[in-house]
Design a protein around this motif. Structure first.
Motif, PDB file in Angstrom:
ATOM      1  N   TYR A 136       0.813  -1.221   0.000  1.00  0.00           N
ATOM      2  CA  TYR A 136       0.000   0.000   0.000  1.00  0.00           C
ATOM      3  C   TYR A 136       0.846   1.271   0.000  1.00  0.00           C
ATOM      4  O   TYR A 136       0.393   2.323  -0.466  1.00  0.00           O
ATOM      5  CB  TYR A 136      -0.918   0.042   1.232  1.00  0.00           C
ATOM      6  N   HIS A 139       1.247   3.893  -2.978  1.00  0.00           N
ATOM      7  CA  HIS A 139       0.048   4.622  -3.388  1.00  0.00           C
ATOM      8  C   HIS A 139      -0.054   5.982  -2.708  1.00  0.00           C
ATOM      9  O   HIS A 139      -0.633   6.920  -3.271  1.00  0.00           O
ATOM     10  CB  HIS A 139      -1.200   3.792  -3.085  1.00  0.00           C
ATOM     11  N   PHE A 140       0.483   6.102  -1.519  1.00  0.00           N
ATOM     12  CA  PHE A 140       0.361   7.335  -0.749  1.00  0.00           C
ATOM     13  C   PHE A 140       1.539   8.286  -0.968  1.00  0.00           C
ATOM     14  O   PHE A 140       1.657   9.288  -0.269  1.00  0.00           O
ATOM     15  CB  PHE A 140       0.228   7.000   0.739  1.00  0.00           C
ATOM     16  N   SER A 142       3.722  10.868  -3.538  1.00  0.00           N
ATOM     17  CA  SER A 142       3.500  11.744  -4.686  1.00  0.00           C
ATOM     18  C   SER A 142       4.228  11.207  -5.910  1.00  0.00           C
ATOM     19  O   SER A 142       5.291  10.576  -5.809  1.00  0.00           O
ATOM     20  CB  SER A 142       4.000  13.154  -4.356  1.00  0.00           C
ATOM     21  N   ASP A 194       0.007   1.503  -7.835  1.00  0.00           N
ATOM     22  CA  ASP A 194      -1.426   1.330  -7.565  1.00  0.00           C
ATOM     23  C   ASP A 194      -1.889  -0.114  -7.427  1.00  0.00           C
ATOM     24  O   ASP A 194      -3.022  -0.339  -6.988  1.00  0.00           O
ATOM     25  CB  ASP A 194      -2.239   1.995  -8.684  1.00  0.00           C
ATOM     26  N   PHE A 197      -2.657  -1.144  -3.658  1.00  0.00           N
ATOM     27  CA  PHE A 197      -3.833  -0.466  -3.117  1.00  0.00           C
ATOM     28  C   PHE A 197      -5.098  -0.961  -3.798  1.00  0.00           C
ATOM     29  O   PHE A 197      -6.167  -0.998  -3.188  1.00  0.00           O
ATOM     30  CB  PHE A 197      -3.687   1.038  -3.295  1.00  0.00           C
TER      31      PHE A 197
END
Length: 322
Positions: A136, A139-140, A142, A194, A197
């Motif tokens: 995950y 995904h968070f 930038s 991605d 996620f």
């Protein structure tokens, strides 16, 4: 005494009658008033940032001038669309946008499904949670950070990928400056960011599959692969169908941050897409009406694709978006 008791008994009856006379929507609003209150910020967001900007689409039919504003600028009808469709850049950016989205659909879309199936088969909950968190994290981050990492990793002089290739006697590859390798790097970076996620919805759908179906399949002698094929995949088929419809809605929109971070002048022939073209011609080049016409064309085609794929999904017997 009897009349007083009868009068008191009639009060609830009259109140119930008055309540029944109120419109159904008003009764529901009073019953769930706090839920609707929580919906207000979401409605304001869509009104301010999704619906209000639609009035700006009128610029596609005008020759917009900053000094005269939207309503003061002269009408030109479909002139901006004529310029768009006769532009030599239009075919190139449309082709690049569709190709990159097609690559993502063919190679990136199935990856979360495969990852979710693999995670679902893990029996160690601790290992499963740790692995999910690691998947995950990208995904968070930038795209500025991730793009810099991708460029550094694929660098022909200092990148770890070319270092490994050099160890095996392979000449360095200019991944980010090659029109052949750049789309592959683009799709690979999309998967990296991605895919992990994207497993969340599929894992939630798998959790809702009836365990008795697995037990029945095991009694019939089905192996784990057979259980995945005949139980798990049919159980998440509707989720896959809905996400496919949503994916088709983005076929005309690759996204701006990823492409702009990874592209350079050497690969402009394969990396220039609608979003980056709108930025360069509209924001930087101040051709607002021209790029608004392009954005309107993009939105109309996306709507047609969503409606068509949704109807196809429903014709196949699955639940669509509507």
């Amino acid at each position: 005494m009897e009349s007083t008791a009868g009068h008191k008994a009639s009060i609830p009856t009259e109140a119930a009658g008055l309540a029944a006379q109120k419109p159904r929507w008003l009764r529901r609003l009073r019953k769930d008033q706090y839920l609707y209150l929580m919906l207000v910020p979401v409605m304001l967001y869509f009104i301010l940032f999704k619906y209000a900007p639609l009035f700006g689409e009128v610029m596609a039919f005008k020759n917009y001038r900053l000094s005269e504003g939207i309503w003061g600028s002269p009408w030109v009808g479909l002139e901006q669309f004529r310029k768009l469709f006769t532009s030599p850049d239009f075919v190139q950016i449309l082709r690049n946008t569709l190709l990159l989205n097609l690559y993502n659909l063919l190679f990136a879309f199935p990856v979360p499904i495969v990852l979710a199936l693999m995670l679902n088969e893990l029996r160690s909950e601790v290992y499963k949670r740790v692995l999910q968190n690691l998947l995950y994290i990208p995904h968070f981050m930038s795209w500025i950070v991730l793009g810099s990492i991708v460029i550094a990793v694929l660098s022909p002089s200092t990148g770890i990928v070319n270092a490994v290739l050099k160890f095996f006697g392979v000449e360095p590859i200019y991944f980010m400056a090659s029109t052949f390798w750049w789309p592959i790097s683009f799709v690979g970076s999309s998967i990296w960011r991605d895919a992990g996620f994207g497993t969340i919805l599929y894992l939630a759908a798998m959790a809702s599959v009836n365990p008795q179906l697995y037990e029945a399949a095991a009694i019939d002698g089905a192996s784990r692969w057979r259980q995945i094929w005949h139980v798990t995949l049919p159980g998440i088929r509707s989720t896959i169908a809905i996400l496919l419809v949503l994916q088709m809605g983005h076929m005309m929109d690759v996204g701006f941050e990823q492409v702009y971070t990874l592209q350079n002048s050497a690969v402009g022939s394969v990396s220039e897409v609608i979003s980056t073209y709108v930025y360069k011609r509209g924001i930087v080049g101040l051709q607002y009406s021209y790029t608004t016409a392009l954005g309107l064309f993009q939105s109309v085609v996306s709507l047609i694709l969503v409606v068509a794929v949704n109807r196809f999904i429903r014709a196949m017997g699955e639940r669509g978006l509507w």
